[in-house]
Design an enzyme around this catalytic site. Structure first.
Site, PDB file in Angstrom:
ATOM      1  N   ASP A 195      45.553   4.005   5.125  1.00  0.00           N
ATOM      2  CA  ASP A 195      44.436   4.604   4.377  1.00  0.00           C
ATOM      3  C   ASP A 195      44.901   5.856   3.643  1.00  0.00           C
ATOM      4  O   ASP A 195      45.414   6.801   4.251  1.00  0.00           O
ATOM      5  CB  ASP A 195      43.292   4.937   5.335  1.00  0.00           C
ATOM      6  N   GLU A 205      35.099   6.776  16.163  1.00  0.00           N
ATOM      7  CA  GLU A 205      35.083   8.179  16.593  1.00  0.00           C
ATOM      8  C   GLU A 205      34.317   9.032  15.568  1.00  0.00           C
ATOM      9  O   GLU A 205      33.600   9.959  15.910  1.00  0.00           O
ATOM     10  CB  GLU A 205      36.522   8.701  16.746  1.00  0.00           C
ATOM     11  N   ASP A 259      51.972   4.623   6.356  1.00  0.00           N
ATOM     12  CA  ASP A 259      50.560   4.821   6.692  1.00  0.00           C
ATOM     13  C   ASP A 259      49.746   3.882   5.773  1.00  0.00           C
ATOM     14  O   ASP A 259      50.267   3.363   4.786  1.00  0.00           O
ATOM     15  CB  ASP A 259      50.199   6.288   6.426  1.00  0.00           C
ATOM     16  N   THR A 277      45.893   4.312  11.762  1.00  0.00           N
ATOM     17  CA  THR A 277      44.763   4.524  12.657  1.00  0.00           C
ATOM     18  C   THR A 277      43.682   3.467  12.426  1.00  0.00           C
ATOM     19  O   THR A 277      42.801   3.286  13.250  1.00  0.00           O
ATOM     20  CB  THR A 277      44.211   5.944  12.373  1.00  0.00           C
TER      21      THR A 277
HETATM   22  C1  XBP Z   1      42.625   6.456   8.502  1.00  0.00           C
HETATM   23  C2  XBP Z   1      41.521   6.509   9.481  1.00  0.00           C
HETATM   24  C3  XBP Z   1      40.665   5.317   9.736  1.00  0.00           C
HETATM   25  C4  XBP Z   1      39.871   4.869   8.512  1.00  0.00           C
HETATM   26  C5  XBP Z   1      38.791   3.840   8.845  1.00  0.00           C
HETATM   27  O1  XBP Z   1      43.757   5.912   9.089  1.00  0.00           O
HETATM   28  O2  XBP Z   1      41.342   7.539  10.104  1.00  0.00           O
HETATM   29  O3  XBP Z   1      39.753   5.658  10.759  1.00  0.00           O
HETATM   30  O4  XBP Z   1      39.185   5.982   7.965  1.00  0.00           O
HETATM   31  O5  XBP Z   1      39.289   2.764   9.596  1.00  0.00           O
HETATM   32  P1  XBP Z   1      45.276   6.004   8.448  1.00  0.00           P
HETATM   33  P2  XBP Z   1      38.586   2.328  10.971  1.00  0.00           P
HETATM   34  O6  XBP Z   1      45.328   7.078   7.408  1.00  0.00           O
HETATM   35  O7  XBP Z   1      46.131   6.307   9.650  1.00  0.00           O
HETATM   36  O8  XBP Z   1      45.568   4.644   7.872  1.00  0.00           O
HETATM   37  O9  XBP Z   1      37.117   2.336  10.753  1.00  0.00           O
HETATM   38  O10 XBP Z   1      39.136   0.951  11.268  1.00  0.00           O
HETATM   39  O11 XBP Z   1      39.011   3.340  12.014  1.00  0.00           O
HETATM   40 MG    MG Z   2      46.262   8.107   5.770  1.00  0.00          MG
END
Ligand code: XBP
Ligand code: MG
Length: 255
Positions: A10, A54, A8, A122
């Site tokens: 973020d 979203e 993953d 994501t």
């Molecule tokens: C985390 C998310 C992302 C980020 C922002 O994704 O939900 O929406 O907060 O990125 P993960 P974007 O933990 O799966 O890496 O604005 O590009 O959506």
């Molecule tokens: Mg994450």
């Protein structure tokens, strides 16, 4: 036997949310002449919605000064999201967001030992590109056998579509892989795709309820605070052998 790590981004590779995406959203708001501001606590609540665009649409549902027509809201969310991502990339290039300690060593170690690795996130591709190019240089993608971003799926985490697509790209059965996630949504997505998951907790998801993980702990930089407890080793943080052992034992824990 463990054949691939599914990373993953973020919260897992880096603490991107509080000082990265959140600050970039606020910059996008002020550059667009909006008085909106997401403080640390509010952003934590908004993170229940995965996906930046979203998240914006969800916040607009409570904003009295948001456009009323759905098409106008959608257009504003798209515009703000693109602006936010450009701000985020600038912060990352300026060195504001670095990998969490212990992450780079595991990525390097897994590559040396011949494990395959993938990204399942994501977040938008441009955010990933900024983060990993800053850490590993312009050829960062060569380190990964599959990269699945927010744009590649119809349904974001906790939906398992991203993990399923990654397994298809790797041509591997779920049980030969291990997802590394930081949040309930990420862990739930992996589990729904039958992918064993390890949870390295992050700032915003410190108390997320986690169901049936092979291991749960406070970060890959330390051997303390993990369940199941890793055996004594001469490393400061979690070693690749710990991941292999937890995956093999498959002694599922919840928290
Ligand atoms: C985390 C998310 C992302 C980020 C922002 O994704 O939900 O929406 O907060 O990125 P993960 P974007 O933990 O799966 O890496 O604005 O590009 O959506
Ligand atoms: Mg994450």
């Amino acid at each position: 036997m463990l054949s691939a790590l599914l990373w993953d981004v973020d919260g897992t590779l880096a603490e991107t949310e509080r000082d990265g995406h959140r600050v970039a959203f606020n910059t996008a708001f002020s550059e667009s002449g909006l008085s909106w501001h997401w403080d640390v606590a509010r952003y934590g609540r908004l993170l229940r919605v995965t996906g930046g665009k979203e998240r914006l649409l969800a916040a607009m549902a409570d904003a009295t000064d948001a456009p009323v027509l759905p098409a106008e809201r959608e257009a504003l969310a798209r515009e703000l999201h693109q602006l936010k991502n450009r701000c985020y990339a600038r912060y990352v290039e300026d060195g504001a967001i670095r990998l969490r300690p212990g992450v780079a060593a595991l990525i390097e170690g897994a590559a040396e030992r011949g494990l395959r690795q993938a990204i399942v996130t994501t977040t938008s591709r441009s955010n990933l590109q900024a983060l990993l190019a800053n850490e590993f240089g312009p050829h960062w993608a060569e380190r990964f056998d599959a990269v699945v971003c927010g744009e590649d799926v119809l349904a974001k985490k906790p939906d398992p579509e991203g993990h399923r697509l990654t397994l298809a790209k790797l041509r591997l059965p779920a049980l030969k892989t291990l997802a590394i996630e930081d949040s309930w949504a990420g862990a739930a997505a992996a589990r729904a795709a039958d992918v064993p998951v390890l949870v390295t907790r992050s700032f915003y998801f410190d108390n997320d309820p986690i169901d049936a993980a092979v291991a749960i702990g406070p970060g890959l930089h330390t051997r303390d605070g993990w369940r199941p407890a890793p055996p004594p080793r001469h490393t400061v943080g979690i070693a690749l052998d710990d991941l292999i052992d937890w995956h093999q034992r498959m002694e599922l824990v919840s928290a």
